[in-house]
Design an enzyme around this catalytic site. Structure first.
Site, PDB file in Angstrom:
ATOM      1  N   HIS A 121     -25.066  48.058   1.761  1.00 36.70           N
ATOM      2  CA  HIS A 121     -25.845  48.410   2.938  1.00 36.70           C
ATOM      3  C   HIS A 121     -25.864  49.927   3.115  1.00 36.70           C
ATOM      4  O   HIS A 121     -24.814  50.556   3.264  1.00 36.70           O
ATOM      5  CB  HIS A 121     -25.257  47.768   4.195  1.00 36.70           C
ATOM      6  CG  HIS A 121     -25.572  46.319   4.317  1.00 36.70           C
ATOM      7  ND1 HIS A 121     -25.445  45.625   5.499  1.00 36.70           N
ATOM      8  CD2 HIS A 121     -26.033  45.418   3.416  1.00 36.70           C
ATOM      9  CE1 HIS A 121     -25.805  44.355   5.311  1.00 36.70           C
ATOM     10  NE2 HIS A 121     -26.159  44.211   4.045  1.00 36.70           N
ATOM     11  N   PRO A 141     -13.693  44.083  16.862  1.00 32.54           N
ATOM     12  CA  PRO A 141     -14.449  43.957  15.614  1.00 32.54           C
ATOM     13  C   PRO A 141     -15.770  44.721  15.597  1.00 32.54           C
ATOM     14  O   PRO A 141     -16.407  44.794  14.547  1.00 32.54           O
ATOM     15  CB  PRO A 141     -14.694  42.447  15.511  1.00 32.54           C
ATOM     16  CG  PRO A 141     -14.648  41.955  16.922  1.00 32.54           C
ATOM     17  CD  PRO A 141     -13.634  42.823  17.610  1.00 32.54           C
ATOM     18  N   LYS A 197     -13.511  47.838  11.548  1.00 37.30           N
ATOM     19  CA  LYS A 197     -12.476  48.743  11.045  1.00 37.30           C
ATOM     20  C   LYS A 197     -11.172  48.050  10.646  1.00 37.30           C
ATOM     21  O   LYS A 197     -10.332  48.659   9.983  1.00 37.30           O
ATOM     22  CB  LYS A 197     -12.148  49.800  12.114  1.00 37.30           C
ATOM     23  CG  LYS A 197     -13.305  50.723  12.448  1.00 37.30           C
ATOM     24  CD  LYS A 197     -13.695  51.546  11.265  1.00 37.30           C
ATOM     25  CE  LYS A 197     -14.978  52.297  11.484  1.00 37.30           C
ATOM     26  NZ  LYS A 197     -15.528  52.824  10.240  1.00 37.30           N
ATOM     27  N   TYR A 231     -26.888  45.227  15.635  1.00 35.45           N
ATOM     28  CA  TYR A 231     -26.033  45.229  16.819  1.00 35.45           C
ATOM     29  C   TYR A 231     -26.949  45.297  18.039  1.00 35.45           C
ATOM     30  O   TYR A 231     -27.678  46.287  18.219  1.00 35.45           O
ATOM     31  CB  TYR A 231     -25.090  46.428  16.811  1.00 35.45           C
ATOM     32  CG  TYR A 231     -24.054  46.390  15.713  1.00 35.45           C
ATOM     33  CD1 TYR A 231     -22.771  45.906  15.959  1.00 35.45           C
ATOM     34  CD2 TYR A 231     -24.350  46.842  14.428  1.00 35.45           C
ATOM     35  CE1 TYR A 231     -21.809  45.881  14.966  1.00 35.45           C
ATOM     36  CE2 TYR A 231     -23.399  46.821  13.423  1.00 35.45           C
ATOM     37  CZ  TYR A 231     -22.127  46.335  13.690  1.00 35.45           C
ATOM     38  OH  TYR A 231     -21.181  46.304  12.690  1.00 35.45           O
ATOM     39  N   TYR A 288     -18.942  54.983  11.072  1.00 38.64           N
ATOM     40  CA  TYR A 288     -19.163  53.598  10.667  1.00 38.64           C
ATOM     41  C   TYR A 288     -18.799  53.398   9.191  1.00 38.64           C
ATOM     42  O   TYR A 288     -18.161  52.395   8.833  1.00 38.64           O
ATOM     43  CB  TYR A 288     -20.625  53.217  10.899  1.00 38.64           C
ATOM     44  CG  TYR A 288     -20.911  51.736  10.762  1.00 38.64           C
ATOM     45  CD1 TYR A 288     -20.830  50.892  11.857  1.00 38.64           C
ATOM     46  CD2 TYR A 288     -21.257  51.174   9.527  1.00 38.64           C
ATOM     47  CE1 TYR A 288     -21.093  49.532  11.734  1.00 38.64           C
ATOM     48  CE2 TYR A 288     -21.519  49.829   9.397  1.00 38.64           C
ATOM     49  CZ  TYR A 288     -21.431  49.009  10.494  1.00 38.64           C
ATOM     50  OH  TYR A 288     -21.675  47.666  10.358  1.00 38.64           O
TER      51      TYR A 288
END
Length: 393
Positions: free
Chosen positions: A72, A293, A297, A201, A385
């Site tokens: 990704h 979550p 991480k 998200y 991220y």
């Protein structure tokens, strides 16, 4: 029994460290209170940072990851159904993440351990640690009705939030920091194609949602829920309906519905203990810290812990230097707190809190709108991220 390193727990932290020790020629024994089927069957994270994928390749266990992992280069955010993309690769000099479930990582670690005859003690009951403040630590447990003893040089606690290792640090030494969130994640797994090729998200007036995946044919979806929800109240149909509302019409049109084969509710917590080393005991992974979550991480932090600790232990045995192990806790915690900050922040801008009023909601919306329009804000999100470089800690 005698070994150099006693590792408590066969989760990602414990198994990665065991392989690092084997690669360096350092004796290690892993002790686990459950069996392999139980550990391998736990559904956990699925987004791997380069710190994790690089280590898998360095240990020679990345072949299946290369074949099956989904690369990704970006992720998507949605505000009340309006979707925009963060181009992580472009913003971080080409850094990407890989979607590959923790269950698959554990399978690779266990298969490689069997092939290398790496010693693992399964079904160890009543594990206890002693002598940690001296130079002769001892681990005891009971298996098959027989008491067992393991003498070692160092103990590494990788036995999770509820394990025995953290409790071995004296109360007047241990400091803990915690934030318990007033909601959980209701998640399902279903053998249906994902709604998008990247994670989404979603912040919606009704609450958070996440569109994720484990493979091109297996989807992982979550919605924010109350921590005391009764999972029996959530039929598949109700879940799909609520998910689609929160994702918005653009994404909902691409959602393929199907029967779930797993449905769980997970609470959200931020937790850190300090120090991560006391005497001959080191903590790594969930034994020392928990993150919500939202930022993906958890496992990656565990891997960064044992990457640092593994290097320090090699220096101790190869060069006779204690500098690495003496500095482990401070170095690891510097990285942990940065990950905690990002996970807390990302949770705060994507979830609905019970105490939020109209002002809070408008601030949240302004934050997401700022991210949408600011390359600098997007770069900050992206570099956190995909995972800060190890040197940044």
């Amino acid at each position: 029994m005698r070994t150099q390193i006693a590792i408590i727990g066969v989760g990602p932290a414990g198994m990665f460290l065991a392989h690092l020790m084997r690669q360096a020629g350092i004796d290690a024994v892993v002790i686990e209170r459950r069996d392999r089927a139980y550990v391998e069957g736990r559904v956990r994270a699925g987004v791997l940072e380069p710190v994790t994928t690089d280590l898998m390749h360095r240990l020679g266990i990345g072949a299946r990851l290369l074949r099956e992992g989904l690369i990704h280069g970006g992720t998507k955010l949605a505000l009340d159904g309006d979707v925009f993309r963060i181009d992580m690769a472009a913003l971080t000099g080409g850094t990407t993440v890989t979607v590959y479930g923790q269950q698959e990582v554990m399978r690779d670690l266990f298969d490689a351990a069997e092939a290398a005859d790496l010693p693992i003690v399964w079904n160890a009951a009543d594990v206890a640690l002693s002598g940690l403040d001296g130079d002769r630590p001892v681990v005891t447990w009971r298996a098959d009705g027989v008491d067992r003893t393991l003498d070692c040089d160092f103990v590494v606690g990788c036995d999770g939030f509820h394990g025995v290792s953290r409790g071995a640090i004296p109360a007047d030494v241990l400091r803990t920091y915690e934030r318990v969130y007033p909601f959980g994640w209701l998640g399902i797994l279903a053998d249906v194609p994902p709604a998008d090729h990247e994670l989404i998200y979603a912040n919606h007036a009704r609450g958070f949602a996440l569109a994720s995946m484990r493979s091109p044919t297996r989807s992982r979806y979550y919605i924010q829920c109350a921590v005391d929800e009764d999972i029996a109240d959530w039929s598949d149909a109700r879940f799909w309906d609520e998910l689609c509302v929160r994702l918005g019409p653009e994404t909902a049109a691409k959602v393929v519905r199907g029967p779930s084969f797993e449905k769980t509710i997970a609470p959200l917590r931020s937790f850190v203990c300090e120090p991560m080393r006391w005497g001959r005991l080191f903590l790594a992974g969930d034994a020392a810290h928990i993150v919500p979550p939202t930022g993906a991480k958890g496992m990656n932090l565990a891997v960064s812990d044992v990457t640092m600790l593994g290097k320090a232990l090699v220096e101790r045995y190869r060069d006779g230097s204690d500098a690495g192990i003496d500095g482990y806790s401070a170095r690891a915690l510097a990285r942990v707190w940065k990950a905690e900050r990002f996970s807390w922040w990302f949770t705060s801008v994507t979830h609905r809190f019970p105490t939020m009023d109209g002002f809070d909601r408008r601030i949240q919306m302004a934050e997401l709108d700022y991210i949408r329009g600011s390359q600098a804000a997007q770069r900050t999100l992206a570099e956190n991220y995909v995972g800060l470089p190890m040197g940044a800690a």
